[in-house]
Design a protein around this motif. Structure first.
Motif, PDB file in Angstrom:
ATOM      1  N   GLU A 119      -4.055   8.383  -3.918  1.00 36.19           N
ATOM      2  CA  GLU A 119      -3.553   9.739  -4.151  1.00 36.19           C
ATOM      3  C   GLU A 119      -4.687  10.721  -3.898  1.00 36.19           C
ATOM      4  O   GLU A 119      -5.780  10.553  -4.438  1.00 36.19           O
ATOM      5  N   PHE A 120      -4.425  11.740  -3.075  1.00 34.16           N
ATOM      6  CA  PHE A 120      -5.414  12.779  -2.819  1.00 34.16           C
ATOM      7  C   PHE A 120      -4.891  14.114  -3.322  1.00 34.16           C
ATOM      8  O   PHE A 120      -3.689  14.411  -3.227  1.00 34.16           O
ATOM      9  N   PHE A 121      -5.829  14.936  -3.825  1.00 33.86           N
ATOM     10  CA  PHE A 121      -5.502  16.279  -4.289  1.00 33.86           C
ATOM     11  C   PHE A 121      -6.556  17.241  -3.756  1.00 33.86           C
ATOM     12  O   PHE A 121      -7.736  17.157  -4.127  1.00 33.86           O
ATOM     13  N   PHE A 122      -6.157  18.130  -2.850  1.00 37.17           N
ATOM     14  CA  PHE A 122      -7.066  19.141  -2.313  1.00 37.17           C
ATOM     15  C   PHE A 122      -6.259  20.226  -1.611  1.00 37.17           C
ATOM     16  O   PHE A 122      -5.060  20.064  -1.353  1.00 37.17           O
ATOM     17  N   ASP A 123      -6.937  21.319  -1.294  1.00 33.55           N
ATOM     18  CA  ASP A 123      -6.328  22.457  -0.619  1.00 33.55           C
ATOM     19  C   ASP A 123      -6.679  22.386   0.865  1.00 33.55           C
ATOM     20  O   ASP A 123      -7.837  22.578   1.245  1.00 33.55           O
ATOM     21  N   ARG A 124      -5.693  22.097   1.713  1.00 35.60           N
ATOM     22  CA  ARG A 124      -5.974  21.975   3.141  1.00 35.60           C
ATOM     23  C   ARG A 124      -6.468  23.289   3.733  1.00 35.60           C
ATOM     24  O   ARG A 124      -7.181  23.301   4.734  1.00 35.60           O
ATOM     25  N   TYR A 164       0.833  -1.206   0.000  1.00 39.95           N
ATOM     26  CA  TYR A 164       0.000   0.000   0.000  1.00 39.95           C
ATOM     27  C   TYR A 164       0.868   1.257   0.000  1.00 39.95           C
ATOM     28  O   TYR A 164       1.880   1.341   0.713  1.00 39.95           O
ATOM     29  N   THR A 165       0.476   2.252  -0.800  1.00 39.08           N
ATOM     30  CA  THR A 165       1.152   3.558  -0.781  1.00 39.08           C
ATOM     31  C   THR A 165       0.117   4.680  -0.724  1.00 39.08           C
ATOM     32  O   THR A 165      -0.996   4.540  -1.226  1.00 39.08           O
ATOM     33  N   PHE A 166       0.538   5.795  -0.130  1.00 36.97           N
ATOM     34  CA  PHE A 166      -0.327   6.966   0.031  1.00 36.97           C
ATOM     35  C   PHE A 166       0.435   8.193  -0.440  1.00 36.97           C
ATOM     36  O   PHE A 166       1.619   8.363  -0.137  1.00 36.97           O
ATOM     37  N   SER A 167      -0.271   9.074  -1.168  1.00 34.78           N
ATOM     38  CA  SER A 167       0.353  10.298  -1.657  1.00 34.78           C
ATOM     39  C   SER A 167      -0.627  11.462  -1.538  1.00 34.78           C
ATOM     40  O   SER A 167      -1.822  11.294  -1.771  1.00 34.78           O
ATOM     41  N   LEU A 168      -0.103  12.621  -1.183  1.00 40.26           N
ATOM     42  CA  LEU A 168      -0.922  13.825  -1.059  1.00 40.26           C
ATOM     43  C   LEU A 168      -0.378  14.922  -1.964  1.00 40.26           C
ATOM     44  O   LEU A 168       0.805  15.276  -1.889  1.00 40.26           O
TER      45      LEU A 168
END
Length: 238
Positions: free
Chosen positions: A202-207, A85-89
């Motif tokens: 992979e997530f793409f958003f403005d914190r 599993y891999t996670f990317s922001l």
């Protein structure tokens, strides 16, 4: 991906039943999502047909989120494959599950930032998985609901647009509650294997879209902030 009809919860699998009798839960027993499910029912903008791709993706994401936070043993995961599993922001290099845990898991991995420390209104480097969870469940006592707005492609590469929302009815990091709606929109890419287990996220958003809504309230003494209790029924994220 499993179809609709979830024992014990309308949207999350692997919470109850014989397969979960030996599951190691973070707070000792399965979480209860009744409060945030009510918020979801009242505030969602999409109602997907039972069995549709959109409904299946929505349930998968909610289940993935539940398992990652509330299950503490890799062997108990059923919606993801922990070994690869891999996670990317936001385009960062992907990290493993072990590396994600070092960041504190939960909100910390989703709120990574390159801002200098003095400009961090929320600093994931200073939070644990539990302190982070308390901060957001205190700010959102009814939870932070999730809905899928659009699915652009199905398995094995699932690309979707999402919306999170909640009402700031509790304090956050020295700021008084406003009672206002706080929303977060973004995109995500989930890769699943031949067993339809999530292996890459992979997530793409403005914190800032989330944190900005939590900093509108007047400054208060942080010692007066109420803290959500640490128990199996901590308010849930989505």
């Amino acid at each position: 991906m499993a179809s609709s009809g979830v024992e014990g919860d309308d949207y999350r699998y692997y919470l109850h039943g014989e397969e979960e009798k030996n599951t190691k839960w973070r707070y000792g027993s399965p979480p209860n999502y009744d409060v945030v499910n009510k918020l979801f029912h009242e505030g969602r903008t999409k109602i997907w047909p039972p069995g549709s791709l959109e409904e299946r993706v929505q349930n998968l994401v909610k289940t993935w989120e539940m398992e990652l936070f509330h299950k503490t043993s890799d062997g108990d995961y059923k919606s993801l494959g922990p070994n690869n599993y891999t996670f990317s922001l936001n385009g960062r290099k992907g990290i493993s599950l072990a590396e994600k845990r070092k960041l504190g898991g939960g909100y910390n991995s989703l709120l990574q930032t390159s801002l200098p420390n003095e400009f961090r209104c929320y600093n994931p480097a200073e939070e644990t998985v539990d302190s982070s969870h308390r901060a957001f469940t205190t700010a959102f006592p009814r939870g932070f609901a999730l809905e899928i707005l659009h699915v652009y492609s199905g398995p094995p590469e699932i690309v979707y647009k999402f919306r999170h929302w909640g009402y700031m009815e509790g304090p956050f990091k020295g700021h008084a509650p406003t009672g206002e709606l706080v929303e977060l929109f973004g995109m995500a890419v989930f890769q699943v294997d031949e067993s339809e287990k999530v292996v890459s996220v992979e997530f793409f958003f403005d914190r800032g879209e989330l944190l900005g809504g939590l900093l509108k309230g007047a400054s208060i003494d942080s010692s007066s902030e109420e803290v959500a209790p640490t128990c199996p029924y901590l308010r849930n994220t989505g």
